[in-house]
Write an enzyme that holds these catalytic residues in place. Structure first.
Site, PDB file in Angstrom:
ATOM      1  N   CYS A   1      -4.352   2.484   3.464  1.00 40.20           N
ATOM      2  CA  CYS A   1      -4.300   2.899   2.049  1.00 40.20           C
ATOM      3  C   CYS A   1      -5.465   3.846   1.718  1.00 40.20           C
ATOM      4  O   CYS A   1      -6.001   4.511   2.612  1.00 40.20           O
ATOM      5  CB  CYS A   1      -4.313   1.661   1.150  1.00 40.20           C
ATOM      6  SG  CYS A   1      -3.704   2.014  -0.528  1.00 40.20           S
TER       7      CYS A   1
ATOM      8  N   ASP B   1      -8.700  -5.325  -3.885  1.00 41.46           N
ATOM      9  CA  ASP B   1      -8.346  -5.312  -5.303  1.00 41.46           C
ATOM     10  C   ASP B   1      -8.846  -6.557  -6.013  1.00 41.46           C
ATOM     11  O   ASP B   1      -9.169  -6.512  -7.198  1.00 41.46           O
ATOM     12  CB  ASP B   1      -6.829  -5.149  -5.468  1.00 41.46           C
ATOM     13  CG  ASP B   1      -6.398  -3.731  -5.157  1.00 41.46           C
ATOM     14  OD1 ASP B   1      -5.991  -3.475  -4.008  1.00 41.46           O
ATOM     15  OD2 ASP B   1      -6.516  -2.872  -6.062  1.00 41.46           O
TER      16      ASP B   1
END
Lengths: 316, 316, 316, 316, 316, 316
Positions: D135, D204
């Protein structure tokens, strides 16, 4: 000024002796270094507090870089400097007194820690147990001898520990202490693990992630113990913790002279001789230290709780 | 009658030389034993087929028990006797001819197998590979040299293999063959495994479950390779298969003299010195043999397919 | 002579079409190649048996090298040649008849195998099951459709299978067959594995050690299934077995064009695009093939038993 | 009163922009929210301390619920409110001054943390290393660029990260920074892991048990790294810690629109598109954060030590 | 015709007795069924070979479906029919003679197999060993008693085996045989595994993948042994192999009456009581059978080699 | 003096009732012991502070040794004594008041902890979940009932828990609370684990390394859950932590009467009946306690943070 020069020369000498392995054993090295610092403080000319602190810092720095894998020494001298900085003194006499007091306190704490550690460890040795150890660690040996003195009846398997055969030193000491001992070559450890109840080794350094640096072969024995579900413990002072690892540094692994492995190898042959390896926390059941038996996963918090000064940043 | 006596005395002599390790290397030992049997057959007085077969059986039995972990030799002489029993001969000349033919055939088959094995193995060595090996195996070395001759560019890490340092012999041979070689102590294997692409070792015996008996330390290296997901291969003739393991026997592990480990240990110290250990099939990616690269899990079926006579029961 | 040239030109054409992926699907490719061989045999000028066999061998060799990872085709044309060599014919008519018969037999066997395989597989689909599959395999899809026709009520999760999205083809087919289907990105497989009862994928090749070569991503899904203890099956004809792997060769992994992954990447970026990966036998519960549900560890023996001609050495 | 209304409308607007993904990146979102709170405080009519605190609480609550997986933002605004509550002010001017000071301090701390984190991480990149990332994380990229600037010579493998291809953004940035980069499809990660020395990804959210929530696919890569014994690190501020998980709540996983995966799927096909997955602490070697490199198992204690206000219970 | 009716009625009776568990023990059940078939053949009216074979087929079918998990019986009666079909007889007398001979041969083979199996197994019991077993298996017990008679000195731990406490039967038998025995509750197995050298259990069925179906709890003990690296063996005739599993069928697991678990449960409570579970081949070191000690991964090939008639397809 | 004697007699009585299992349940036992201490303090003759503290210490010591595995009680009475020692009182009235206050506070804290624990745990129960539990724990049951009251719809599988069938008590309570419940024999746990979403059990003691002591069979279920990657949680007050384990002591495992397992065993049979086993921290996802959901690896630090008095050394 001359005096100071003389002093720093002595520091350089001590650092050199440590570098050349003339001083051995983590505790011994740490004490030698702190005593050198104290002597340096006692003897040198006194101008004012500020310049004195600056001189001590320089001396500490010389000692710090004498050897790669010695967090115990580095923590000890960092403690000495940190205490000196936080103590109340302005005169030469004040300084001398304080310095002496710090040294005495540190020696006392080392002794208390050692006593606690070998006491905690010795309780893990049950009658009939078979203990496997690797290399030579005075903490491991003192703990085993204490267990013996306390009446435990157990046996020990010790690996010879190539290339320098420190396992033979261990074996000799244990035999002299009346402990039933078997010596094997390092690569036979897996063949004997089924009959082992407990693996206990020392530590040269502990990282912020909870991994342990110890004599080459340790991580292999930890893996063997893990495969066979045999408990694996490290016994060591928390001061083997290396604060540099918190800040992203790797613990460096000393590469030693090839003749230790083979004195007259054929030309062209490369010989690799790393002194240590890294044992991952997942293979370590517990670290037996002055705080008791703790999980390696929480080592950082335990050091923060007991020795917060370790994290004060004193440059190098 | 006298002649036979003479013959069996020679057999006993050969068995004795094998026992005293004067003959070394599995192939060498097997050939020595079969040649002794052939000579025995060639030289002895001939009465009739039945008594001759009985004499051969006795001679085979003497050789069989000369050494514990030598299935290769035991399979070879079992083959010799089995062929003799199933061949057509009634006279001394017939017997001599048949015996000679069996011996020649067996030698030829050994050579063919060896050629096939090192060829199959050499194809697994790719440019840039790093191969780890343990101890000294002539099959491993011949395979590596073949790969080198075929133009592969690779390096080798070899463990010194305590207590007898056979790894030094391996290192010397490879260096002489122009192969880039690094020697390490046995317990450093885990520290180097990340840079290894392939582990290849020989075998002293293979069991019906697919496990491999080899030099002490092999199972530890297999475990290390397994942990790091590095392929681990055994390269060996299928005739290292020990049929006794099918019938429930364990492969016995030779215990060797303690002075190999430490010549002058302190009194009271026990030294354990097992010569071999067992590597479980789950840690072995493949056995590279005369049948090609096969899974250790199907070793029994592969032997049944290629050497069905191995399972004929000839009493000891 | 001219005729033969024409024939070999057609063979070269077919080989070229296979190379350029104009023919797709392992069965389709194998049949195209065998039919080309038969046509070549039917049409060409006949001199004598020996030269004819030599021509067929050459033609087979041309087809063999058309594509890297196609053992199914290579085994099919090897079978064709092997049958031809072992059949009784001396005249053109005899040859034509024999060749036609081999082709018919081979087609029939392919069909029988396919029917058996999807029947065996379909019995593993129980009511309420959730099946995960990767990429597009006509055998997997035919098996799922058969299970559906037999009344099983189950659902399927299919990964999209980057870079060519073959998972979308699978999804479309299953939806059209009335099977409840969910599509996910490849990297979401681990998030859904808890609700999966069975993973089933096809195979491009099977090695002698029992490993399976299949679409990139397969080995990752096998690992995920292994971690969660979900059964992982490969469904495939035994003829996907690659006999070259027995002799030490590695199954080569095709590297495909980078624009499949990113059509307009920034300059200087390397894009790696391997078409397949290798799933180790330890992660495969069973291979569902024409022999039934078998352990991957014994694949070599199963092929030996059913297709012994696979091991006849016909030079490339 | 009107002013306040106006103020809360602005807060609602900001919350809406965050909800619609118009603001992106955890730090950016957190700063936007805190700045909105400060502006709200600066502008609104002042009645008394109590009602002001109540208004701030309401505004914070509106921002808090704007997006599911944003503990960083929630911790930032909780800090703002907590500081405000514990500060000494009674007048409008006092409030304004305090609020501005808190904001400045928070921005400064964010910057300091970021600098420390990328410094700690960059020391883990050694010459010759190959780093795998997944990512796009600005912290990972900033850390790699710092390592590059500090003279490290290393290469990076980045997964494309379906469905939104954030890996391409990462690749482009790294190429522009002169770092050797290779892009692969997500499911090829296992095929390349042998050549990787270190996996580093962002986070996250972090739970009280030490697990990490990150982009879908992260847990799969962690598993692959674990299988191959390759170190896997998360680099992230400790403020990604979600205190709700201490109290038994699960971290919720956002389900995103299916057209991200396939714009025109066949009717009836279900497409599942979870944005994140959970990586278990046992697969994480360390969390590189403003505290240094720490074990994920002790995350809760580290947060307690550094950010005790995180555990003050402010409703919602 | 009447006679036949009578005959088939007896077959139905025997099938019924087997269904109602009036006949117990795999060998006993198999012999009862084959004897019933022989008696049926001996007694019934003889028309011609074809109709007789058809009658036998029907009778076999009746017996086959009497109980779910009895592959041993099904293989035995399949063997009987297969031998009958392949034997040379045309008259009533010929048939009777043949049938009697098949029965005698089968009984003899059963005895020979049993003798071989317990002999192979007993060699695995070494002096000082501690053996763990689960449930009650006459093969395990006969093997242990043989080892005892052969002079081995060992001890046994046996689990009580809820719900029917068959472990108590095992314990009583072993105590009577003079073997030192300890009984534990099933869930204490993990607490004792460190002192165990070998786990040996029987088998109710073996699948084509090499998995073993045995008493509920077996797979749990296999897992415990696997975790602690203790060898786990199954001792059983190869005829426990269930050929249906080759063709994709699952081995069905009998669900037994809930009152076996709790006679008077509270209303509304569900009680689940499966009789067997499945132990995966990866947890099984070897199957000790009439072929010797073999790997479970090659069970299919071993059955193919020794009992090829098992794979002849006789409907139902 | 007489009064004191009377008092200590009552203490001895209470200790005896605890020893004889007349008081059951960790909370109940702890409260009984603390109430006895308070009553003892309230009633006894008052000489001076020093002698009173000495009497309390003696009384605590009597209670402490009443039962082996009761750290909860030992921590509670240690707290009582520690608070008393650190409180300000010199007179009888002062003491009485302080003692009463400590007792009330402790009861209140117990209640608050319990409420928090079951609230944190209940949030982990999602709609549709299947929970597996072992033995009987009032905390587990209260948590499940709370989840039910809060509207969660889930089912429970409970093991019967030999030898004392406490699982039946659990099952009865849950059925009465309207929760869908299935009872199984202990050894069937592995057969049902695939359908389980969460395992939750209580704890009898927690060690400094993070391991949990609980009813025999717990570690086996933890292993089963670990193998299948099913989350395993312990729900318990942090006060189950045993500080003696920090100092190297092992948690002792009570061996109970053999007739609990088999009332009339054959003569000579040994029956082993350990009450508890040890579940390693690596198999425990989290400990749900009054601090929230925490990693077992950091248990020592969490106790240090919340209950520092636990580490004050009061002799025995």
């Amino acid at each position: 000024m001359n005096d100071v020069k003389l002093g720093i020369d002595k520091i350089v000498d001590v650092a050199e002796r440590i570098r050349r392995l003339e001083v051995q054993g983590a505790t011994n090295i740490a004490l030698t270094a702190v005593k050198a610092l104290n002597e340096y403080v006692q003897e040198s000319v006194f101008k004012d507090r500020a310049s004195k602190l600056s001189e001590v810092s320089e001396a500490r720095s010389v000692l710090s870089t004498s050897r790669e894998t010695e967090p115990y020494m580095r923590n000890a001298i960092k403690y000495f400097e940190w205490k000196l900085r936080n103590a109340n003194w302005e005169t030469r006499e004040g300084l001398r007194e304080v310095s002496k007091k710090i040294l005495d306190e540190l020696i006392l704490n080392f002794e208390k820690s050692h006593t606690a550690i070998i006491s905690f460890g010795s309780k893990r040795i049950l009658d009939g147990d078979c203990i496997l150890t690797h290399c030579h660690s005075s903490t491991v040996n003192d703990m085993l001898k204490l267990a013996k003195r306390n009446g435990s009846s157990f046996s020990v398997i010790v690996t010879e520990t190539r290339p320098l055969y420190q396992g033979r030193i261990t074996a000799r000491e244990l035999i002299e202490a009346g402990i039933e001992t078997t010596l094997i070559v390092d690569s036979a450890a897996r063949s004997f693990i089924k009959s082992v109840d407990l693996v206990i080794v020392g530590a040269d350094a502990i990282t912020s992630e909870g991994n342990v640096i110890n004599k080459i072969g340790t991580s292999m024995i930890a893996l063997i113990a893990h495969e066979a579900r045999i408990p694996f413990y490290t016994i060591s002072s928390l001061l083997k913790f290396d604060p540099q690892t918190v800040y992203g540094e790797f613990e460096s692994i000393e590469e030693r002279n090839s003749f230790e492995v083979w004195a007259d190898p054929p030309e062209g042959l490369c010989i690799a001789n790393p002194a240590f390896d890294i044992t991952k926390r997942d293979y370590i059941h517990g670290i037996i230290c002055e705080e008791g038996v703790i999980s390696p996963h929480s080592i950082l918090e335990a050091v923060y709780r007991r020795y917060p000064w370790v994290f004060t940043t004193v440059d190098n």
